[in-house]
Write a protein that holds these residues in place. Structure first.
Motif, PDB file in Angstrom:
ATOM      1  N   ASN A 218      -3.026  -3.604  -8.580  1.00  0.00           N
ATOM      2  CA  ASN A 218      -3.025  -2.154  -8.577  1.00  0.00           C
ATOM      3  C   ASN A 218      -1.598  -1.593  -8.535  1.00  0.00           C
ATOM      4  OD1 ASN A 218      -5.687  -0.987  -8.677  1.00  0.00           O
ATOM      5  ND2 ASN A 218      -6.082  -2.212  -6.841  1.00  0.00           N
TER       6      ASN A 218
ATOM      7  N   MET B 210      -9.948  15.313   0.150  1.00  0.00           N
ATOM      8  CA  MET B 210      -8.686  14.721  -0.315  1.00  0.00           C
ATOM      9  C   MET B 210      -7.911  15.680  -1.203  1.00  0.00           C
ATOM     10  SD  MET B 210     -10.180  11.081  -1.470  1.00  0.00           S
ATOM     11  CE  MET B 210     -10.686   9.828  -0.297  1.00  0.00           C
TER      12      MET B 210
ATOM     13  N   TRP C 192      -8.320   3.211  -7.435  1.00  0.00           N
ATOM     14  CA  TRP C 192      -7.593   2.422  -6.448  1.00  0.00           C
ATOM     15  C   TRP C 192      -8.265   2.534  -5.085  1.00  0.00           C
ATOM     16  CZ3 TRP C 192      -3.366   4.652  -3.082  1.00  0.00           C
ATOM     17  CH2 TRP C 192      -2.737   3.652  -2.325  1.00  0.00           C
ATOM     18  N   SER C 193      -8.572   3.771  -4.673  1.00  0.00           N
ATOM     19  CA  SER C 193      -9.160   3.962  -3.352  1.00  0.00           C
ATOM     20  C   SER C 193     -10.663   3.667  -3.390  1.00  0.00           C
ATOM     21  CB  SER C 193      -8.929   5.382  -2.859  1.00  0.00           C
ATOM     22  OG  SER C 193      -9.730   6.274  -3.584  1.00  0.00           O
TER      23      SER C 193
ATOM     24  N   THR D 292       2.519   1.738  -3.300  1.00  0.00           N
ATOM     25  CA  THR D 292       1.568   2.222  -4.317  1.00  0.00           C
ATOM     26  C   THR D 292       1.330   3.711  -4.133  1.00  0.00           C
ATOM     27  OG1 THR D 292       0.528   0.061  -4.177  1.00  0.00           O
ATOM     28  CG2 THR D 292      -0.664   1.762  -5.367  1.00  0.00           C
ATOM     29  N   LEU D 293       1.140   4.109  -2.884  1.00  0.00           N
ATOM     30  CA  LEU D 293       0.926   5.522  -2.590  1.00  0.00           C
ATOM     31  C   LEU D 293       2.138   6.342  -3.046  1.00  0.00           C
ATOM     32  CD1 LEU D 293      -1.167   7.305  -1.180  1.00  0.00           C
ATOM     33  CD2 LEU D 293       0.256   7.187   0.861  1.00  0.00           C
TER      34      LEU D 293
ATOM     35  N   LYS E 145      -4.403  -5.695  -3.832  1.00  0.00           N
ATOM     36  CA  LYS E 145      -3.386  -4.644  -3.843  1.00  0.00           C
ATOM     37  C   LYS E 145      -2.336  -4.872  -4.930  1.00  0.00           C
ATOM     38  CE  LYS E 145      -3.811  -2.860   0.739  1.00  0.00           C
ATOM     39  NZ  LYS E 145      -4.934  -2.050   0.272  1.00  0.00           N
TER      40      LYS E 145
ATOM     41  N   HIS F 196       0.827  -1.199   0.000  1.00  0.00           N
ATOM     42  CA  HIS F 196       0.000   0.000   0.000  1.00  0.00           C
ATOM     43  C   HIS F 196       0.869   1.260   0.000  1.00  0.00           C
ATOM     44  CE1 HIS F 196      -3.344   2.660   1.140  1.00  0.00           C
ATOM     45  NE2 HIS F 196      -2.436   3.253   1.912  1.00  0.00           N
TER      46      HIS F 196
ATOM     47  N   LEU G 195     -13.973   8.814  -3.169  1.00  0.00           N
ATOM     48  CA  LEU G 195     -13.404  10.155  -3.283  1.00  0.00           C
ATOM     49  C   LEU G 195     -14.192  11.098  -2.392  1.00  0.00           C
ATOM     50  CD1 LEU G 195     -13.049  10.501  -7.147  1.00  0.00           C
ATOM     51  CD2 LEU G 195     -11.222  10.040  -5.504  1.00  0.00           C
TER      52      LEU G 195
ATOM     53  N   TYR H 100      -5.870   7.111  -8.688  1.00  0.00           N
ATOM     54  CA  TYR H 100      -6.227   7.182  -7.272  1.00  0.00           C
ATOM     55  C   TYR H 100      -7.703   6.848  -7.065  1.00  0.00           C
ATOM     56  CZ  TYR H 100      -6.511   8.835  -2.525  1.00  0.00           C
ATOM     57  OH  TYR H 100      -6.714   8.896  -1.180  1.00  0.00           O
TER      58      TYR H 100
END
Lengths: 295, 261, 350
Positions: free
Chosen positions: C166, C243, C235-236, C33-34, C163, C30, C239, C232
């Motif tokens: 992604n 953010m 993935w998340s 990825t971030l 994960k 994670h 929204l 993003y």
């Protein structure tokens, strides 16, 4: 309700104007957008409240002490962060200003916590919330009158300082041409420090007035107020002190009217939209000089 | 013969100050024209009007290229460069963080066309163009004698070399007219001699030259024709000898009364 | 190939294979990825202050535009991620051009403040236009990225809830953006930007149309930000307007400043360092009983100190575009050959 909106807008606008002159004066002498000015405004409010609650000072003494502290903060900000970068590219100074703004905001967050707190009402003169004037639908509280009076007196004082004193003349000389000013024997760093002190004092007063007016203060309050005041400075014409005053009042009134008649959801948006529109269509503002890139 | 650049009654006002008042003269193809005058006479202002940095308040600039005459006043600097007017600056303005070669490569901008998509895809056309840019840049660097410094940082060059790099950069835009603003300023005698040779070589390459210069010996030596400005007005025009003997010119340089002394 | 380069390749290979290790931790994947999302943003932002020398304080606005474009297109039209990426990039570029064209004429400070105002307006729009964005409630239920290969094999329909896939999608995007950046940097376009950064007047007299090239820079930078937002969103899968507040712009700017304005590798490194630092600080600050937002104090301080003591960051800006460019390597050889006889002659004379 138009009149009431106008009065509320005017109150707010005078406060914006107080902050805006701080931006504009600093920009005038060192051509830097001092993003951290909004934080000085926030610190003004917090210092004042802290002096009242922790040290038990009376309201007016606390104001005075907060002003002095903010002036020192302003001077230190310049000496520590900006002075070493006077000869660096403008981008570097601008980035530093942003960095300082964020830094100070978070220092406040650590010291005072992130929650908003009320202004200690016990310390205020009791007549502040009473109506001073009632004319039909419109009313004006003593507090609003107090804000008008303080803002106008400070503006007048600033005007006299800039136009009638030696140091004011030096400031204006510096704004015109730094090299020539220093050749004329003006102590450039002293004048810049003085400018920061003056701007910070105005900002501190604005911070205190706002926290009393809205009865709330929080560490991120400098962020929106700072941008709005900057918008006011741009609207009036950056670098022009009377422009900042006019810009603040116009913006405050526009915001109150916009919130009242267009949409209260976009209250903050009014300031940004006005600012972008002014920058696009009349970048020199109401009373300012041209800023279009020569190259 | 049609002039390369016709300057017809140019005035430039800054607020209340008239920096140029109704100045007219021509630049003829294949000549070295000297623009002289005391400090503050408006020489650099004139250059800036021709190079597109300032828009003249009134008057006309007519540039002739390939037998076509164009009124060019008020065009942007990049347009002037595209038309074939290149310049150097009084206080050197190099891209000092970049290499010598890159300084000249940037000047090939207006003669090349590759855009974002071609650059990212690196098409055959773009690669050929990149090669052409490097070759042409090297040609001009060799022309001014800086070829061997091509990959050095521009800021590492000596003062005289920086002036020559600025000239190479201007030449790489393939101008018809080159404006040199005090090219010999700060040069030692040896560098000045090299500059004289260089200016003659530029002329031989088919580029007309107009220069501002305070070094009178240099000006008298290389310019066949001079234009003298004082307080924004044209006070004399002609060959070096005529100009030198013109009482108005002597007065402008040495002060009132000197002409009769 | 030198040791440094092999080491970097080794690290990249190790990072890329990590998710395949059976014991790999979801948390680390994670964070990586971030970090890669921020790599995209930092590379994109770098174009404006790094290559053109203009401060952009509203980068997150374009990130938000990209994210919401992706989110809404996914929810309402069920579009494929691979179609949305170019659409979002175009949308970002469009807004970039619209905002840039009238404001890039102005001096840098004004531009900075306009970008700031713009990104605040974007947040206000996202918060208040509830009919479109559901406002502060946020936009849930965004489908994850899918790969539809049923035209090759009936069974090949993948939905990336996990994960690991992604991670590889964003790695692919980072690679793509990096590739584009490298090519732009060493091209006519990149050189025009450097020229503007170094000296706008001299750039104009070299024939560079300053306004056009600034607008192009701003639009490309906005497009890259939108691509980051696009990933993003998918993935998340959720929204919300929060953010996309100014903090994010500041964080990305801090990455670029730390790594070195105008250097692509610097932007990558800056993203890794600040994402890791952010994770560490979050832990430390919480254990100290401070709100996690106070980590921004460290970022502010980093920016001030970098500008004061090491304004070029970890990697200084590109001095010569494309040192690995075959044309320049060839030229270097030719010059060496040409200078050699001279040196010999000098030695002989001495």
């Amino acid at each position: 309700m138009l009149e009431q909106q106008l009065i509320n807008g005017l109150t707010l606008g005078l406060i914006y104007a107080l902050i805006a002159v701080g931006y504009t004066m600093v920009y005038g002498v060192i051509q830097l957008i001092n993003f951290a000015h909004g934080e000085i405004y926030m610190l003004g409010a917090f210092f004042c409240v802290t002096f009242i609650t922790a040290a038990g000072m009376p309201f007016y003494v606390a104001i005075l002490m907060a002003i002095i502290c903010c002036m020192l903060c302003g001077i230190l900000l310049d000496i520590i962060a900006y002075r070493p970068l006077r000869k660096a590219p403008r981008l570097a100074a601008l980035i530093t200003a942003i960095g300082m703004s964020i830094f100070l905001q978070n220092v406040a967050l650590i010291i005072w916590g992130s929650r908003s707190r009320p202004f200690p009402q016990g310390a205020l003169p009791p007549f502040f919330r009473e109506k001073a004037l009632v004319m039909g639908d419109i009313s004006l509280t003593w507090l609003q009158l107090f804000i008008f009076a303080v803002a106008i007196i400070m503006m007048l004082g600033l005007y006299l300082t800039i136009n009638k004193t030696r140091i004011g003349t030096a400031m204006r000389a510096l704004a015109q041409n730094k090299t020539a000013a220093s050749l004329m024997g003006i102590n450039v760093n002293y004048v810049i420090s003085f400018t920061f002190a003056l701007g910070s004092a105005m900002g501190a007063v604005a911070g205190i007035l706002v926290s009393v007016y809205y009865n709330t203060l929080y560490p991120t309050m400098g962020y929106t107020a700072g941008v709005k005041a900057f918008a006011a400075a741009v609207l009036g014409g950056i670098g022009s002190v009377p422009g900042a005053m006019v810009g603040g009042v116009v913006l405050g009134v526009a915001e109150a009217l916009g919130a009242g008649y267009v949409s209260s959801l976009y209250r903050d948006g009014v300031a940004y939209a006005v600012m972008i529109a002014v920058i696009i269509f009349r970048p020199s503002g109401i009373l300012g000089r041209s800023v279009v890139d020569k190259a | 013969m049609t002039p390369l650049l016709e300057i017809d009654g140019i005035s430039k006002r800054f607020g209340g100050l008239l920096a140029l008042t109704d100045v007219s003269f021509n630049v003829i193809e294949g000549e070295i024209l000297g623009l002289i005058g005391p400090n503050g006479a408006g020489k650099t202002t004139m250059f800036n009007c021709i190079a597109g940095v300032y828009k003249p308040t009134s008057g006309n600039l007519v540039f002739t290229r390939d037998e076509k005459s164009l009124r060019i006043n008020g065009r942007k600097p990049e347009k002037m460069t595209e038309l074939g007017i290149a310049r150097t600056f009084q206080n050197i303005r190099l891209f000092s963080a970049l290499t010598v070669l890159d300084n000249v490569r940037i000047a090939r901008h207006c003669r090349t066309t590759s855009n974002f998509f071609r650059s990212v895809l690196r098409t055959r056309f773009q690669r050929a163009e990149e090669k052409e840019i490097v070759d042409a840049s090297m040609r001009w660097l060799d022309f001014v004698g800086l070829g061997h410094h091509a990959l050095a940082d521009a800021s590492s060059l000596s003062y005289g070399d920086q002036r020559r790099l600025e000239i190479a950069r201007a030449l790489a835009t393939e101008p018809k007219l080159l404006l040199l603003d005090e090219p010999a300023a700060g040069m030692n005698p040896r560098e000045t001699r090299m500059l004289v040779d260089l200016i003659h070589a530029i002329l031989d390459a088919g580029v007309s030259v107009m220069l501002i210069e305070h070094d009178m010996k240099l000006v008298m030596k290389i310019c066949k024709r001079l234009v003298v400005l004082d307080h924004g007005t044209l006070i004399a025009e002609g060959g070096p000898k005529e100009v030198r003997e013109n009482p108005q010119v002597i007065e402008a340089y040495l002060g009132r009364g000197a002409a009769h002394a | 190939m030198n040791i440094g380069k092999s080491l970097i390749l080794l690290i990249v290979a190790a990072v890329l294979t990590y998710p395949l290790v059976p014991q790999s931790s979801d948390y680390i994947i994670h964070v990586m990825t971030l970090a890669m999302v921020y790599m995209i943003l930092a590379m994109g932002l770098n174009i404006v202050p790094g290559f053109c020398g203009l401060l952009d304080l509203g980068y997150v606005g374009f990130y938000g535009i990209g994210a919401y474009t992706a989110g809404l297109l996914t929810i309402h039209y069920d579009m494929s991620f691979w179609v949305i990426v170019p659409l979002a990039a175009l949308n970002g570029a469009l807004w970039g051009a619209l905002l840039g064209a009238p404001t890039l004429r102005l001096t840098g400070d004004y531009f900075a403040i306009v970008t700031f105002g713009f990104s605040e307006l974007v947040v206000l729009f996202l918060t208040n236009e509830i009919w479109l964005t559901r406002g502060p409630l946020g936009l849930p239920g965004i489908q994850p990225i899918t790969v539809n290969l049923t035209w090759l094999n009936e069974a090949w329909y993948f939905q990336f809830y996990d994960k690991t896939p992604n991670f590889y999608v964003v790695a692919l995007l980072v690679g793509l953006v990096f590739f584009i950046m490298r090519r732009m940097e060493d091209s006519r376009l990149g050189r025009a930007w450097y020229a503007i950064r170094e000296d706008p007047l001299a750039a104009a007299s070299c024939g560079v149309n300053i306004l056009n090239y600034k607008v192009i820079a701003f639009a490309i930078s906005a497009a890259i930000g939108a691509v980051g937002g696009c990933f993003y969103a998918r993935w998340s899968m959720f929204l919300s307007p929060d953010m996309f507040k100014f903090w994010e712009s500041f964080l990305v700017l801090c990455m670029v400043v730390l790594g070195g304005l105008g250097n692509i590798k610097g932007a990558l490194l800056g993203a890794v360092i600040l994402v890791c630092l952010g994770e560490v600080l979050r832990e430390v600050l919480t254990s100290l009983g401070l709100p996690p937002e106070t980590r921004f104090m460290a970022y502010g301080l980093i920016m001030v100190l970098i500008m004061r003591f090491k304004p070029s960051g970890f990697f200084p800006a590109i001095a010569s575009s494309g040192r690995s460019n075959p044309l320049l390597l060839d030229l270097q050889k030719r010059l060496a050959a040409r200078n050699a006889p001279k040196d010999e002659a000098r030695d002989a004379a001495a």
